[in-house]
Design an enzyme around this catalytic site. Structure first.
Site, PDB file in Angstrom:
ATOM      1  N   MET A  88       5.363   4.565  -2.220  1.00 16.66           N
ATOM      2  CA  MET A  88       6.767   4.526  -1.827  1.00 16.66           C
ATOM      3  C   MET A  88       7.393   5.927  -1.871  1.00 16.66           C
ATOM      4  SD  MET A  88       6.651   1.406  -1.165  1.00 16.66           S
ATOM      5  CE  MET A  88       8.260   0.707  -0.927  1.00 16.66           C
ATOM      6  N   ARG A  89       6.826   6.804  -1.061  1.00 19.10           N
ATOM      7  CA  ARG A  89       7.337   8.172  -0.964  1.00 19.10           C
ATOM      8  C   ARG A  89       7.498   8.528   0.501  1.00 19.10           C
ATOM      9  NH1 ARG A  89       9.326  11.325  -4.772  1.00 19.10           N
ATOM     10  NH2 ARG A  89       8.665  13.067  -3.463  1.00 19.10           N
ATOM     11  N   ILE A  90       8.569   9.253   0.830  1.00 15.02           N
ATOM     12  CA  ILE A  90       8.700   9.818   2.171  1.00 15.02           C
ATOM     13  C   ILE A  90       7.918  11.129   2.176  1.00 15.02           C
ATOM     14  CG2 ILE A  90      10.307  10.853   3.820  1.00 15.02           C
ATOM     15  CD1 ILE A  90      12.389   8.804   2.818  1.00 15.02           C
ATOM     16  N   LEU A  91       6.973  11.235   3.100  1.00 14.87           N
ATOM     17  CA  LEU A  91       6.102  12.414   3.131  1.00 14.87           C
ATOM     18  C   LEU A  91       6.615  13.431   4.148  1.00 14.87           C
ATOM     19  CD1 LEU A  91       2.827  10.359   2.958  1.00 14.87           C
ATOM     20  CD2 LEU A  91       3.679  11.892   1.167  1.00 14.87           C
ATOM     21  N   ASN A 103      -0.831   3.999   6.891  1.00 17.25           N
ATOM     22  CA  ASN A 103       0.161   3.374   6.015  1.00 17.25           C
ATOM     23  C   ASN A 103       0.302   1.889   6.345  1.00 17.25           C
ATOM     24  OD1 ASN A 103       2.427   3.195   4.172  1.00 17.25           O
ATOM     25  ND2 ASN A 103       3.772   3.155   5.969  1.00 17.25           N
ATOM     26  N   HIS A 105       2.777  -1.283   6.269  1.00 16.96           N
ATOM     27  CA  HIS A 105       4.224  -1.510   6.217  1.00 16.96           C
ATOM     28  C   HIS A 105       4.503  -2.997   6.484  1.00 16.96           C
ATOM     29  CE1 HIS A 105       8.411  -0.403   6.234  1.00 16.96           C
ATOM     30  NE2 HIS A 105       8.566  -1.216   7.251  1.00 16.96           N
ATOM     31  N   SER A 132       2.441  -4.269   9.715  1.00 13.24           N
ATOM     32  CA  SER A 132       1.861  -3.240  10.589  1.00 13.24           C
ATOM     33  C   SER A 132       1.048  -2.274   9.736  1.00 13.24           C
ATOM     34  CB  SER A 132       2.963  -2.417  11.271  1.00 13.24           C
ATOM     35  OG  SER A 132       3.899  -3.233  11.932  1.00 13.24           O
ATOM     36  N   ASP A 141       7.564   5.783   8.972  1.00 15.68           N
ATOM     37  CA  ASP A 141       7.065   4.525   9.551  1.00 15.68           C
ATOM     38  C   ASP A 141       6.992   4.596  11.080  1.00 15.68           C
ATOM     39  OD1 ASP A 141       6.899   3.421   6.981  1.00 15.68           O
ATOM     40  OD2 ASP A 141       8.966   2.756   7.051  1.00 15.68           O
TER      41      ASP A 141
HETATM   42  C1  GAR Z   1       3.439  -4.012  -0.103  1.00 19.46           C
HETATM   43  O1  GAR Z   1       4.153  -5.182   0.260  1.00 19.46           O
HETATM   44  C2  GAR Z   1       3.468  -3.005   1.034  1.00 19.46           C
HETATM   45  O2  GAR Z   1       3.445  -3.595   2.301  1.00 19.46           O
HETATM   46  C3  GAR Z   1       4.781  -2.321   0.760  1.00 19.46           C
HETATM   47  O3  GAR Z   1       4.837  -2.184  -0.641  1.00 19.46           O
HETATM   48  C4  GAR Z   1       4.147  -3.286  -1.242  1.00 19.46           C
HETATM   49  C5  GAR Z   1       3.182  -2.756  -2.275  1.00 19.46           C
HETATM   50  O4  GAR Z   1       2.596  -3.815  -2.982  1.00 19.46           O
HETATM   51  N1  GAR Z   1       4.862  -1.048   1.401  1.00 19.46           N
HETATM   52  C6  GAR Z   1       5.993  -0.539   1.895  1.00 19.46           C
HETATM   53  O5  GAR Z   1       7.059  -1.124   1.844  1.00 19.46           O
HETATM   54  C7  GAR Z   1       5.846   0.824   2.535  1.00 19.46           C
HETATM   55  N2  GAR Z   1       7.050   1.225   3.160  1.00 19.46           N
HETATM   56  P1  GAR Z   1       1.345  -3.597  -3.952  1.00 19.46           P
HETATM   57  O6  GAR Z   1       1.713  -2.492  -4.933  1.00 19.46           O
HETATM   58  O7  GAR Z   1       1.178  -4.906  -4.639  1.00 19.46           O
HETATM   59  O8  GAR Z   1       0.165  -3.243  -3.108  1.00 19.46           O
END
Ligand code: GAR
Length: 182
Positions: A88-91, A103, A105, A132, A141
């Site tokens: 959860m970082r903006i790169l 990634n 999403h 996605s 994204d």
């Molecule tokens: C997941 O739902 C993934 O799709 C989302 O974070 C969650 C991580 O879950 N990613 C994003 O929202 C990226 N923008 P996890 O730690 O159980 O894998």
């Protein structure tokens, strides 16, 4: 066997899925890296003997400085592909110009970029939401989509929809890693 780096920030359920399905069978997770010293995925890496790098993003005063530190930590492992699995970082371009990266999403991009994507997908006017996996560029994204999977919303409570998204995203990520390494 191709080598991947997996980056995560939280629970790590997608990291766990990669360990259980692909690791040592089709790919080797050469390194796992998190920006969150409290991330649940840390324990998983330890249990499976996967090299782990922890870089606390709070210790850096700019996104670029953090991104450079991540690149330096990843470099020795020589991964063919970096996988953002709930990272959860903006790169910044410091990272995205140098690292071949995909990634996961939890929405049908280009809908609902950014945070709270599952909630916003559930509430929008479309009959389906979904997930996605895309190539990472400096646009949040925004890179080319590798694959998407849809989830029909009709008749589902939010909790049921969320559960379906969280299940199907793992299948999507597994398939996308194969495609990206092909
Ligand atoms: C997941 O739902 C993934 O799709 C989302 O974070 C969650 C991580 O879950 N990613 C994003 O929202 C990226 N923008 P996890 O730690 O159980 O894998």
């Amino acid at each position: 066997m191709k080598r991947i780096a997996v980056l995560f920030s939280g629970t790590g359920s997608n990291f766990a899925h990669i360990i259980n399905t692909l690791h040592k069978q089709e790919v080797e997770i050469a390194v796992a890296l998190t920006n969150n010293p409290e991330a649940g995925g840390i324990q998983l890496a330890k249990e499976h003997g996967i090299p782990l790098e922890i870089i606390d993003s709070k210790a850096y005063d700019s996104r670029e400085a953090f991104d450079s530190a991540v690149i330096e930590r990843l470099r020795p492992y020589g991964a063919d592909l970096t996988v953002l699995a709930g990272f959860m970082r903006i790169l910044t371009p410091v990272f995205t110009d140098q690292i071949k990266c995909i990634n996961l999403h939890p929405s049908l991009l280009p809908r609902h970029k950014g945070l709270k994507s599952i909630e916003r997908s559930y509430e929008d006017e479309y009959p389906t939401g979904g997930v996605s996996v895309h190539w990472v560029t400096s646009e949040l994204d925004g890179g080319e989509i590798i694959l998407q999977k849809e989830v029909a919303k009709e008749g589902l409570s939010f909790e049921e929809y969320d559960e379906k998204v969280r299940a199907i995203e793992k299948v999507a990520l597994e398939e996308a890693i194969r495609k990206a390494l092909d």
